[in-house]
Write a protein that holds these residues in place. Structure first.
Motif, PDB file in Angstrom:
ATOM      1  N   TYR A 135      -1.582  -0.764  -4.011  1.00 55.73           N
ATOM      2  CA  TYR A 135      -2.797  -0.066  -3.648  1.00 55.73           C
ATOM      3  C   TYR A 135      -2.447   1.298  -3.072  1.00 55.73           C
ATOM      4  O   TYR A 135      -1.364   1.496  -2.541  1.00 55.73           O
ATOM      5  CB  TYR A 135      -3.583  -0.873  -2.608  1.00 55.73           C
ATOM      6  CG  TYR A 135      -3.946  -2.250  -3.084  1.00 55.73           C
ATOM      7  CD1 TYR A 135      -5.086  -2.465  -3.845  1.00 55.73           C
ATOM      8  CD2 TYR A 135      -3.128  -3.340  -2.787  1.00 55.73           C
ATOM      9  CE1 TYR A 135      -5.414  -3.729  -4.295  1.00 55.73           C
ATOM     10  CE2 TYR A 135      -3.451  -4.611  -3.237  1.00 55.73           C
ATOM     11  CZ  TYR A 135      -4.591  -4.806  -3.991  1.00 55.73           C
ATOM     12  OH  TYR A 135      -4.908  -6.060  -4.439  1.00 55.73           O
ATOM     13  N   ILE A 136      -3.371   2.232  -3.162  1.00 55.12           N
ATOM     14  CA  ILE A 136      -3.182   3.552  -2.567  1.00 55.12           C
ATOM     15  C   ILE A 136      -4.026   3.610  -1.303  1.00 55.12           C
ATOM     16  O   ILE A 136      -5.196   3.228  -1.307  1.00 55.12           O
ATOM     17  CB  ILE A 136      -3.571   4.670  -3.548  1.00 55.12           C
ATOM     18  CG1 ILE A 136      -2.649   4.617  -4.767  1.00 55.12           C
ATOM     19  CG2 ILE A 136      -3.495   6.027  -2.863  1.00 55.12           C
ATOM     20  CD1 ILE A 136      -2.970   5.611  -5.836  1.00 55.12           C
ATOM     21  N   GLY A 137      -3.395   4.069  -0.225  1.00 55.64           N
ATOM     22  CA  GLY A 137      -4.089   4.171   1.052  1.00 55.64           C
ATOM     23  C   GLY A 137      -3.616   5.392   1.814  1.00 55.64           C
ATOM     24  O   GLY A 137      -2.959   6.274   1.259  1.00 55.64           O
ATOM     25  N   THR A 138      -3.935   5.410   3.096  1.00 54.89           N
ATOM     26  CA  THR A 138      -3.545   6.516   3.958  1.00 54.89           C
ATOM     27  C   THR A 138      -2.985   5.961   5.258  1.00 54.89           C
ATOM     28  O   THR A 138      -3.020   4.755   5.505  1.00 54.89           O
ATOM     29  CB  THR A 138      -4.743   7.424   4.279  1.00 54.89           C
ATOM     30  OG1 THR A 138      -5.695   6.675   5.042  1.00 54.89           O
ATOM     31  CG2 THR A 138      -5.402   7.960   3.007  1.00 54.89           C
ATOM     32  N   LEU A 139      -2.510   6.848   6.106  1.00 49.72           N
ATOM     33  CA  LEU A 139      -2.009   6.427   7.412  1.00 49.72           C
ATOM     34  C   LEU A 139      -3.111   5.858   8.295  1.00 49.72           C
ATOM     35  O   LEU A 139      -2.826   5.206   9.293  1.00 49.72           O
ATOM     36  CB  LEU A 139      -1.305   7.583   8.118  1.00 49.72           C
ATOM     37  CG  LEU A 139       0.093   7.896   7.607  1.00 49.72           C
ATOM     38  CD1 LEU A 139       0.687   9.080   8.356  1.00 49.72           C
ATOM     39  CD2 LEU A 139       1.011   6.698   7.729  1.00 49.72           C
ATOM     40  N   GLU A 140      -4.356   6.090   7.920  1.00 48.92           N
ATOM     41  CA  GLU A 140      -5.465   5.479   8.658  1.00 48.92           C
ATOM     42  C   GLU A 140      -5.336   3.958   8.655  1.00 48.92           C
ATOM     43  O   GLU A 140      -5.792   3.291   9.583  1.00 48.92           O
ATOM     44  CB  GLU A 140      -6.802   5.903   8.069  1.00 48.92           C
ATOM     45  CG  GLU A 140      -7.160   7.342   8.368  1.00 48.92           C
ATOM     46  CD  GLU A 140      -8.497   7.738   7.780  1.00 48.92           C
ATOM     47  OE1 GLU A 140      -9.351   6.861   7.545  1.00 48.92           O
ATOM     48  OE2 GLU A 140      -8.686   8.939   7.555  1.00 48.92           O
ATOM     49  N   HIS A 141      -4.724   3.427   7.633  1.00 52.62           N
ATOM     50  CA  HIS A 141      -4.505   1.980   7.553  1.00 52.62           C
ATOM     51  C   HIS A 141      -3.668   1.511   8.751  1.00 52.62           C
ATOM     52  O   HIS A 141      -3.939   0.473   9.340  1.00 52.62           O
ATOM     53  CB  HIS A 141      -3.813   1.624   6.233  1.00 52.62           C
ATOM     54  CG  HIS A 141      -3.784   0.164   5.956  1.00 52.62           C
ATOM     55  ND1 HIS A 141      -4.845  -0.505   5.401  1.00 52.62           N
ATOM     56  CD2 HIS A 141      -2.835  -0.775   6.188  1.00 52.62           C
ATOM     57  CE1 HIS A 141      -4.541  -1.787   5.299  1.00 52.62           C
ATOM     58  NE2 HIS A 141      -3.321  -1.974   5.763  1.00 52.62           N
ATOM     59  N   ALA A 142      -2.653   2.300   9.102  1.00 53.79           N
ATOM     60  CA  ALA A 142      -1.811   1.958  10.257  1.00 53.79           C
ATOM     61  C   ALA A 142      -2.597   2.055  11.554  1.00 53.79           C
ATOM     62  O   ALA A 142      -2.479   1.191  12.432  1.00 53.79           O
ATOM     63  CB  ALA A 142      -0.592   2.877  10.310  1.00 53.79           C
ATOM     64  N   ILE A 143      -3.420   3.080  11.683  1.00 50.81           N
ATOM     65  CA  ILE A 143      -4.241   3.237  12.891  1.00 50.81           C
ATOM     66  C   ILE A 143      -5.209   2.079  13.021  1.00 50.81           C
ATOM     67  O   ILE A 143      -5.359   1.506  14.108  1.00 50.81           O
ATOM     68  CB  ILE A 143      -4.975   4.591  12.855  1.00 50.81           C
ATOM     69  CG1 ILE A 143      -3.962   5.730  12.910  1.00 50.81           C
ATOM     70  CG2 ILE A 143      -5.986   4.701  13.992  1.00 50.81           C
ATOM     71  CD1 ILE A 143      -4.519   7.089  12.567  1.00 50.81           C
TER      72      ILE A 143
ATOM     73  N   ILE B  91       0.859  -1.180   0.000  1.00 52.05           N
ATOM     74  CA  ILE B  91       0.000   0.000   0.000  1.00 52.05           C
ATOM     75  C   ILE B  91       0.900   1.236   0.000  1.00 52.05           C
ATOM     76  O   ILE B  91       1.792   1.349   0.840  1.00 52.05           O
ATOM     77  CB  ILE B  91      -0.903   0.028   1.246  1.00 52.05           C
ATOM     78  CG1 ILE B  91      -1.700  -1.270   1.357  1.00 52.05           C
ATOM     79  CG2 ILE B  91      -1.820   1.242   1.237  1.00 52.05           C
ATOM     80  CD1 ILE B  91      -2.207  -1.567   2.741  1.00 52.05           C
ATOM     81  N   ALA B  92       0.663   2.159  -0.919  1.00 49.86           N
ATOM     82  CA  ALA B  92       1.423   3.404  -0.971  1.00 49.86           C
ATOM     83  C   ALA B  92       0.573   4.524  -0.370  1.00 49.86           C
ATOM     84  O   ALA B  92      -0.604   4.681  -0.720  1.00 49.86           O
ATOM     85  CB  ALA B  92       1.800   3.745  -2.408  1.00 49.86           C
ATOM     86  N   ASP B  93       1.163   5.284   0.539  1.00 52.63           N
ATOM     87  CA  ASP B  93       0.464   6.387   1.187  1.00 52.63           C
ATOM     88  C   ASP B  93       0.192   7.506   0.179  1.00 52.63           C
ATOM     89  O   ASP B  93       1.102   7.993  -0.495  1.00 52.63           O
ATOM     90  CB  ASP B  93       1.318   6.914   2.350  1.00 52.63           C
ATOM     91  CG  ASP B  93       0.699   8.121   3.004  1.00 52.63           C
ATOM     92  OD1 ASP B  93      -0.469   8.029   3.437  1.00 52.63           O
ATOM     93  OD2 ASP B  93       1.383   9.161   3.076  1.00 52.63           O
ATOM     94  N   LYS B  94      -1.064   7.889   0.100  1.00 51.11           N
ATOM     95  CA  LYS B  94      -1.496   8.909  -0.854  1.00 51.11           C
ATOM     96  C   LYS B  94      -0.762  10.236  -0.641  1.00 51.11           C
ATOM     97  O   LYS B  94      -0.320  10.874  -1.599  1.00 51.11           O
ATOM     98  CB  LYS B  94      -2.998   9.109  -0.715  1.00 51.11           C
ATOM     99  CG  LYS B  94      -3.597  10.114  -1.648  1.00 51.11           C
ATOM    100  CD  LYS B  94      -5.099  10.222  -1.428  1.00 51.11           C
ATOM    101  CE  LYS B  94      -5.701  11.261  -2.357  1.00 51.11           C
ATOM    102  NZ  LYS B  94      -7.153  11.360  -2.153  1.00 51.11           N
ATOM    103  N   PHE B  95      -0.600  10.653   0.602  1.00 48.09           N
ATOM    104  CA  PHE B  95       0.070  11.917   0.897  1.00 48.09           C
ATOM    105  C   PHE B  95       1.540  11.876   0.466  1.00 48.09           C
ATOM    106  O   PHE B  95       2.045  12.825  -0.129  1.00 48.09           O
ATOM    107  CB  PHE B  95      -0.038  12.243   2.388  1.00 48.09           C
ATOM    108  CG  PHE B  95       0.611  13.535   2.771  1.00 48.09           C
ATOM    109  CD1 PHE B  95       0.036  14.751   2.438  1.00 48.09           C
ATOM    110  CD2 PHE B  95       1.813  13.542   3.467  1.00 48.09           C
ATOM    111  CE1 PHE B  95       0.639  15.948   2.776  1.00 48.09           C
ATOM    112  CE2 PHE B  95       2.424  14.734   3.817  1.00 48.09           C
ATOM    113  CZ  PHE B  95       1.836  15.946   3.473  1.00 48.09           C
ATOM    114  N   ALA B  96       2.223  10.766   0.736  1.00 51.18           N
ATOM    115  CA  ALA B  96       3.629  10.629   0.342  1.00 51.18           C
ATOM    116  C   ALA B  96       3.770  10.685  -1.178  1.00 51.18           C
ATOM    117  O   ALA B  96       4.714  11.286  -1.699  1.00 51.18           O
ATOM    118  CB  ALA B  96       4.219   9.336   0.885  1.00 51.18           C
TER     119      ALA B  96
END
Length: 108
Positions: free
Chosen positions: A88-96, A67-72
């Motif tokens: 896949y594109i995701g966010t840090l919410e995935h880590a949370i 998963i690649a962070d969208k913001f990065a």
């Protein structure tokens, strides 16, 4: 078996340790665990279609979810159509979400 989330902030072009981290993710997956890798910060660099990283490509060709962070990606001006397949594109919410679910989270 366990669920693992690796948060990879380093790129393999400047940090040699990433190859060991990619291998650990693959080994855990082969041992029957569920493994995902969230690419953040410079960790998104090998995800570009033209990037050549043998170790990252081996990870990408395994069953580990990448998963690649969208913001990065936005900060590095990398668009979704410039990524290698199966990322896949995701966010840090995935880590949370992973932390809240009790997954083992490893930040590199």
């Amino acid at each position: 078996m366990s669920n693992y989330l690796f948060i990879q902030s380093q790129d393999p072009f400047t940090e040699i340790r990433t190859s060991h981290q990619y291998q650990l993710a693959q080994d855990l997956q082969l041992a029957g665990n569920t493994v995902a890798v969230l690419l953040v910060q410079n960790g998104v660099m090998p995800a570009r279609a033209g990037a050549c990283s043998k170790e990252f490509d081996a990870l990408l060709n395994s069953t580990v979810v990448i998963i690649a962070d969208k913001f990065a990606l936005q900060q590095r001006e990398i668009s979704s159509n410039e990524l290698k397949q199966n990322i896949y594109i995701g966010t840090l919410e995935h880590a949370i979400d992973a932390l809240l679910a009790g997954h083992k989270v490893i930040w590199n």
